[in-house]
Design an enzyme around this catalytic site. Structure first.
Site, mmCIF file in Angstrom:
data_model
loop_
_atom_site.group_PDB
_atom_site.id
_atom_site.type_symbol
_atom_site.label_atom_id
_atom_site.label_comp_id
_atom_site.label_asym_id
_atom_site.label_seq_id
_atom_site.Cartn_x
_atom_site.Cartn_y
_atom_site.Cartn_z
ATOM 1 N N ASP A 29 0.856 -1.193 0.000
ATOM 2 C CA ASP A 29 0.000 0.000 0.000
ATOM 3 C C ASP A 29 0.890 1.241 0.000
ATOM 4 O OD1 ASP A 29 -3.210 0.576 1.103
ATOM 5 O OD2 ASP A 29 -1.749 2.215 1.063
ATOM 6 N N ILE A 30 0.548 2.206 -0.833
ATOM 7 C CA ILE A 30 1.367 3.423 -0.982
ATOM 8 C C ILE A 30 1.306 4.327 0.259
ATOM 9 C CG2 ILE A 30 -0.378 4.983 -1.988
ATOM 10 C CD1 ILE A 30 1.636 5.653 -4.188
ATOM 11 N N GLU A 88 -12.135 3.863 -1.404
ATOM 12 C CA GLU A 88 -11.271 4.763 -2.170
ATOM 13 C C GLU A 88 -11.010 4.220 -3.584
ATOM 14 O OE1 GLU A 88 -7.562 5.742 -0.160
ATOM 15 O OE2 GLU A 88 -6.653 6.265 -2.079
ATOM 16 N N VAL A 89 -10.712 2.946 -3.678
ATOM 17 C CA VAL A 89 -10.397 2.356 -4.993
ATOM 18 C C VAL A 89 -11.443 1.282 -5.309
ATOM 19 C CG1 VAL A 89 -8.682 1.115 -6.359
ATOM 20 C CG2 VAL A 89 -7.928 2.822 -4.677
ATOM 21 N N HIS A 93 -9.888 -5.376 -3.270
ATOM 22 C CA HIS A 93 -8.574 -5.601 -2.668
ATOM 23 C C HIS A 93 -8.730 -5.958 -1.200
ATOM 24 C CE1 HIS A 93 -9.552 -1.312 -2.545
ATOM 25 N NE2 HIS A 93 -8.926 -1.262 -1.381
ATOM 26 N N HIS A 95 -6.793 -5.800 2.339
ATOM 27 C CA HIS A 95 -5.668 -5.194 3.061
ATOM 28 C C HIS A 95 -5.109 -6.235 4.033
ATOM 29 C CE1 HIS A 95 -6.570 -0.787 2.305
ATOM 30 N NE2 HIS A 95 -7.773 -1.278 2.080
HETATM 31 P P1 5GP Z 1 -9.845 1.470 0.203
HETATM 32 O O1 5GP Z 1 -10.362 1.541 -1.231
HETATM 33 O O2 5GP Z 1 -9.804 0.056 0.712
HETATM 34 O O3 5GP Z 1 -10.569 2.403 1.107
HETATM 35 O O4 5GP Z 1 -8.350 1.993 0.189
HETATM 36 C C1 5GP Z 1 -7.524 1.913 -0.942
HETATM 37 C C2 5GP Z 1 -6.087 1.737 -0.519
HETATM 38 O O5 5GP Z 1 -5.289 1.773 -1.695
HETATM 39 C C3 5GP Z 1 -5.552 2.831 0.415
HETATM 40 O O6 5GP Z 1 -4.993 2.236 1.579
HETATM 41 C C4 5GP Z 1 -4.504 3.554 -0.421
HETATM 42 O O7 5GP Z 1 -3.389 3.995 0.314
HETATM 43 C C5 5GP Z 1 -4.129 2.529 -1.471
HETATM 44 N N1 5GP Z 1 -3.752 3.115 -2.745
HETATM 45 C C6 5GP Z 1 -4.436 4.087 -3.418
HETATM 46 N N2 5GP Z 1 -3.823 4.384 -4.576
HETATM 47 C C7 5GP Z 1 -2.714 3.591 -4.619
HETATM 48 C C8 5GP Z 1 -1.649 3.452 -5.575
HETATM 49 O O8 5GP Z 1 -1.599 4.108 -6.621
HETATM 50 N N3 5GP Z 1 -0.689 2.536 -5.297
HETATM 51 C C9 5GP Z 1 -0.701 1.774 -4.151
HETATM 52 N N4 5GP Z 1 0.303 0.918 -3.977
HETATM 53 N N5 5GP Z 1 -1.683 1.887 -3.234
HETATM 54 C C10 5GP Z 1 -2.677 2.784 -3.463
#
Ligand code: 5GP
Length: 129
Positions: A29-30, A88-89, A93, A95
């Site tokens: 995770d970035i 967010e994405v 995925h 975690h």
């Molecule tokens: P969620 O969608 O589960 O709320 O969070 C998405 C996760 O993806 C976050 O923890 C965020 O830091 C990670 N993330 C978002 N964009 C990128 C990216 O471009 N590269 C990586 N490696 N992680 C990402």
């Protein structure tokens, strides 16, 4: 439009890749909650985890377990936590987060790592697969 994770899968944007097979990929995770925070992603782009077909869902769990066992060998911690959010994405995925306390899973406190540290951690996890 392709998700940011599909762009990582297609090598259009960089990531610290930890594991990959024909159907799944794992990368750091970035913006990690803890050192070693890893995302396990099906290559098939689906928004919500419970919309995955059963085979991909079960495959994702098997793949995530394999990565979690390597993570546990690599990062000293109390246990590996698993969380699915996706706010967010919009590309499924899992975690995987090394935990020592409840706050580590709460997505409030973030840590910063240098590029070298990201590279070192990804390499160390992949060597423990
Ligand atoms: P969620 O969608 O589960 O709320 O969070 C998405 C996760 O993806 C976050 O923890 C965020 O830091 C990670 N993330 C978002 N964009 C990128 C990216 O471009 N590269 C990586 N490696 N992680 C990402």
């Amino acid at each position: 439009m392709a998700s940011i994770f599909t762009k990582i899968i297609n090598r259009e944007i960089p990531a610290n890749i930890v594991a990959e097979d024909d159907n799944f990929i794992a990368f750091l995770d970035i913006n990690p909650n803890a050192k070693g925070h890893t995302l396990c992603v099906p290559k098939k782009e689906v928004n919500k985890i419970f919309d995955l077909d059963e085979e991909t869902y079960n495959g994702l769990m098997t793949f995530s377990r394999k990565v979690a066992l390597a993570l546990r060998k690599t990062i000293p911690c109390e246990r590996i936590g698993m969380s699915v959010i996706g706010l967010e994405v919009p590309h499924v995925h899992v975690h995987l987060i090394p935990l020592n306390r409840m706050a580590d899973i709460q997505f409030k406190k973030k840590i910063s790592l240098t590029n070298e540290e990201f590279e070192e951690v990804a390499k160390a996890i992949s060597e423990n697969l």
